[in-house]
Motif scaffolding. Sequence first.
Motif, PDB file in Angstrom:
ATOM      1  N   TRP A   1     -10.844  -2.097   3.108  1.00  0.00           N
ATOM      2  CA  TRP A   1     -10.212  -1.573   4.302  1.00  0.00           C
ATOM      3  C   TRP A   1     -11.244  -1.516   5.456  1.00  0.00           C
ATOM      4  CZ3 TRP A   1      -7.606  -1.655  -0.277  1.00  0.00           C
ATOM      5  CH2 TRP A   1      -6.376  -1.270   0.091  1.00  0.00           C
TER       6      TRP A   1
ATOM      7  N   LYS B   1      -9.364  -6.317   4.764  1.00  0.00           N
ATOM      8  CA  LYS B   1      -7.850  -5.771   5.498  1.00  0.00           C
ATOM      9  C   LYS B   1      -8.273  -5.060   6.749  1.00  0.00           C
ATOM     10  CE  LYS B   1      -4.724  -2.117   4.124  1.00  0.00           C
ATOM     11  NZ  LYS B   1      -4.169  -1.591   5.425  1.00  0.00           N
TER      12      LYS B   1
ATOM     13  N   TYR C   1     -12.344  -0.647   8.751  1.00  0.00           N
ATOM     14  CA  TYR C   1     -11.714   0.047   9.937  1.00  0.00           C
ATOM     15  C   TYR C   1     -12.602   0.444  10.747  1.00  0.00           C
ATOM     16  CZ  TYR C   1      -6.796   0.096   7.627  1.00  0.00           C
ATOM     17  OH  TYR C   1      -5.723  -0.344   7.385  1.00  0.00           O
TER      18      TYR C   1
ATOM     19  N   ARG D   1     -14.380   2.537  13.374  1.00  0.00           N
ATOM     20  CA  ARG D   1     -13.937   3.622  14.019  1.00  0.00           C
ATOM     21  C   ARG D   1     -14.942   4.888  14.160  1.00  0.00           C
ATOM     22  NH1 ARG D   1      -8.369   5.391  10.717  1.00  0.00           N
ATOM     23  NH2 ARG D   1      -7.817   3.545  11.466  1.00  0.00           N
TER      24      ARG D   1
ATOM     25  N   ALA E   1       0.866  -1.250   0.023  1.00  0.00           N
ATOM     26  CA  ALA E   1       0.137   0.082  -0.087  1.00  0.00           C
ATOM     27  C   ALA E   1       0.752   1.316   0.103  1.00  0.00           C
ATOM     28  CB  ALA E   1      -0.958   0.034   1.214  1.00  0.00           C
TER      29      ALA E   1
ATOM     30  N   GLU F   1      -3.620   9.815   3.262  1.00  0.00           N
ATOM     31  CA  GLU F   1      -4.187   9.453   4.229  1.00  0.00           C
ATOM     32  C   GLU F   1      -3.460  10.292   5.405  1.00  0.00           C
ATOM     33  OE1 GLU F   1      -6.746   7.483   4.899  1.00  0.00           O
ATOM     34  OE2 GLU F   1      -7.446   7.135   2.865  1.00  0.00           O
ATOM     35  N   HIS F   2      -2.107  10.227   5.457  1.00  0.00           N
ATOM     36  CA  HIS F   2      -1.232  10.650   6.540  1.00  0.00           C
ATOM     37  C   HIS F   2      -0.833  12.048   6.190  1.00  0.00           C
ATOM     38  CE1 HIS F   2      -0.863   6.102   8.252  1.00  0.00           C
ATOM     39  NE2 HIS F   2      -2.147   6.823   8.279  1.00  0.00           N
TER      40      HIS F   2
ATOM     41  N   VAL G   1       0.222  -3.761   3.133  1.00  0.00           N
ATOM     42  CA  VAL G   1       1.541  -3.265   4.297  1.00  0.00           C
ATOM     43  C   VAL G   1       1.711  -2.064   3.555  1.00  0.00           C
ATOM     44  CG1 VAL G   1       2.993  -5.001   3.564  1.00  0.00           C
ATOM     45  CG2 VAL G   1       3.465  -3.701   5.586  1.00  0.00           C
ATOM     46  N   GLY G   2       2.267  -1.065   4.243  1.00  0.00           N
ATOM     47  CA  GLY G   2       2.890   0.145   3.557  1.00  0.00           C
ATOM     48  C   GLY G   2       4.185   0.328   4.199  1.00  0.00           C
ATOM     49  N   ARG G   3       4.124   1.087   5.381  1.00  0.00           N
ATOM     50  CA  ARG G   3       5.374   1.606   5.892  1.00  0.00           C
ATOM     51  C   ARG G   3       6.238   0.675   6.575  1.00  0.00           C
ATOM     52  NH1 ARG G   3       1.592   4.768  10.013  1.00  0.00           N
ATOM     53  NH2 ARG G   3       0.455   3.084   9.700  1.00  0.00           N
TER      54      ARG G   3
ATOM     55  N   LYS H   1      -6.807  -4.609  10.995  1.00  0.00           N
ATOM     56  CA  LYS H   1      -5.524  -4.410  11.956  1.00  0.00           C
ATOM     57  C   LYS H   1      -5.525  -5.605  12.793  1.00  0.00           C
ATOM     58  CE  LYS H   1      -6.037   0.500  11.755  1.00  0.00           C
ATOM     59  NZ  LYS H   1      -4.734   0.983  11.277  1.00  0.00           N
TER      60      LYS H   1
ATOM     61  N   SER I   1      -3.358  -5.591   8.225  1.00  0.00           N
ATOM     62  CA  SER I   1      -2.751  -4.277   7.522  1.00  0.00           C
ATOM     63  C   SER I   1      -1.772  -4.010   8.517  1.00  0.00           C
ATOM     64  CB  SER I   1      -4.128  -3.263   8.327  1.00  0.00           C
ATOM     65  OG  SER I   1      -3.771  -2.126   7.852  1.00  0.00           O
ATOM     66  N   GLY I   2      -0.658  -3.319   8.015  1.00  0.00           N
ATOM     67  CA  GLY I   2       0.682  -3.281   8.206  1.00  0.00           C
ATOM     68  C   GLY I   2       1.149  -2.477   9.702  1.00  0.00           C
ATOM     69  N   GLY I   3       0.566  -1.316   9.674  1.00  0.00           N
ATOM     70  CA  GLY I   3       0.718  -0.570  10.919  1.00  0.00           C
ATOM     71  C   GLY I   3       2.192   0.198  10.785  1.00  0.00           C
TER      72      GLY I   3
ATOM     73  N   ASP J   1      -0.708   4.742  -0.172  1.00  0.00           N
ATOM     74  CA  ASP J   1      -1.585   5.920  -0.318  1.00  0.00           C
ATOM     75  C   ASP J   1      -1.609   6.711   0.941  1.00  0.00           C
ATOM     76  OD1 ASP J   1      -2.413   3.882   1.559  1.00  0.00           O
ATOM     77  OD2 ASP J   1      -4.818   4.167   1.021  1.00  0.00           O
ATOM     78  N   HIS J   2      -0.294   6.857   1.536  1.00  0.00           N
ATOM     79  CA  HIS J   2      -0.212   7.343   2.755  1.00  0.00           C
ATOM     80  C   HIS J   2      -0.038   8.863   2.561  1.00  0.00           C
ATOM     81  CE1 HIS J   2       1.003   3.313   3.103  1.00  0.00           C
ATOM     82  NE2 HIS J   2       0.899   3.440   4.623  1.00  0.00           N
TER      83      HIS J   2
HETATM   84  O1  LIG Z   1      -5.917   5.041   8.771  1.00  0.00           O
HETATM   85  P1  LIG Z   1      -4.738   4.506   9.567  1.00  0.00           P
HETATM   86  O2  LIG Z   1      -4.699   3.618  10.707  1.00  0.00           O
HETATM   87  O3  LIG Z   1      -4.081   5.722  10.040  1.00  0.00           O
HETATM   88  O4  LIG Z   1      -3.940   4.017   8.159  1.00  0.00           O
HETATM   89  C1  LIG Z   1      -4.147   4.137   6.932  1.00  0.00           C
HETATM   90  C2  LIG Z   1      -3.020   3.477   6.159  1.00  0.00           C
HETATM   91  O5  LIG Z   1      -2.850   2.483   6.494  1.00  0.00           O
HETATM   92  C3  LIG Z   1      -2.850   1.316   5.371  1.00  0.00           C
HETATM   93  O6  LIG Z   1      -4.069   1.115   5.496  1.00  0.00           O
HETATM   94  C4  LIG Z   1      -1.835   0.356   5.723  1.00  0.00           C
HETATM   95  O7  LIG Z   1      -0.543   0.853   5.676  1.00  0.00           O
HETATM   96  P2  LIG Z   1       0.452   0.760   6.707  1.00  0.00           P
HETATM   97  O8  LIG Z   1       0.929  -0.734   6.421  1.00  0.00           O
HETATM   98  O9  LIG Z   1       1.535   1.715   6.409  1.00  0.00           O
HETATM   99  O10 LIG Z   1      -0.258   0.943   8.047  1.00  0.00           O
HETATM  100  C5  LIG Z   1      -2.668   2.279   4.237  1.00  0.00           C
HETATM  101  O11 LIG Z   1      -3.249   2.018   3.298  1.00  0.00           O
HETATM  102  C6  LIG Z   1      -3.212   3.783   4.894  1.00  0.00           C
HETATM  103  O12 LIG Z   1      -2.804   4.750   4.242  1.00  0.00           O
END
Ligand SMILES: O=P(O)(O)OC[C@H]1O[C@](O)(COP(=O)(O)O)[C@@H](O)[C@@H]1O
Length: 264
Positions: A144, A177, A146, A148, A19, A25-26, A229-231, A179, A202-204, A21-22
């Motif tokens: 995804w 996907k 999630y 929350r 992944a 997203e971040h 996984v991304g980071r 956590k 999901s990587g974290g 797309d950070h």
């Molecule tokens: O919403 P969060 O938990 O901040 O993370 C979102 C990010 O985590 C991912 O779902 C997975 O990426 P990571 O493995 O780096 O956590 C990305 O696609 C997305 O950008």
Amino acid sequence: MIPIDDSPIVRDGKSLILAMDHGLEHGPVDFEDVPEKLDPSTVFETATHDAVTAMAVQKGIAEGYYPSYEDDVNLLLKLNGTSNLWMGEPDSAVNCSVDYAAELGADALGFTVYGGSNHEIEMVEEFRDAQEKGREYDLPMVMWSYPRGQGLKNDTKPSTISYATRLALELGADIAKVKYPGSKDAMAHAVKCAGDMKVVMSGGSKTSDYEFLSTVEAVIDAGAKGLAVGRNVWQREDPTRLLDALEKVIYEEETADAALEATE
Ligand SMILES: O=P(O)(O)OC[C@H]1O[C@](O)(COP(=O)(O)O)[C@@H](O)[C@@H]1O
């Protein structure tokens, strides 16, 4: 859920989705320690590794960079996303249509649903439209999932993650996907709640090689079908070495210790 074992994003029943797309997203903060990765081509290069079954990106990155990698990388087009600048209840703007994802060469679709958010109703309706349109193109849908929002203070507790996998199954995802819920047993329960639908972790944020691989080992033992996984991959100095080890843990079901030893 449709059968997806013949999809290019699946290898031996499992997936390793890289992944990136950070930036949306971040924000650029995730690239501060690895400024060279601000160039999406560097991460597409990483995604050419055999262990990677798809790269997940937003529309703009796909438009600009995927044409150079379409022979070597499978594309998972993320159809919605939110920036960290948004301060409201969790929500995610749909910024790409399924038709346009298919035109860009997508092999699969990605969609975030924040179950429990005050925006859950609209998000699920948007997911419905994307999921049903995706079926016309035979494109697997990765959710995804999630949970929350205001009412959910802990988004990784076991009961929340098993609700996340079940919600994805019931809404028609092909892969959920989620956590890591903190233990192998909790992950095994979340996998059970998903029926025959595949669950990936999901990587974290980045951890040590051993810590990350041990968690992946636990998740695979629990019956999950891989990672998105991304980071933990592209923030590393040597992503290829970690992918070599992940290939062993995910597809060959080796232990983290054995995989690390083999890739030293
Ligand atoms: O919403 P969060 O938990 O901040 O993370 C979102 C990010 O985590 C991912 O779902 C997975 O990426 P990571 O493995 O780096 O956590 C990305 O696609 C997305 O950008």
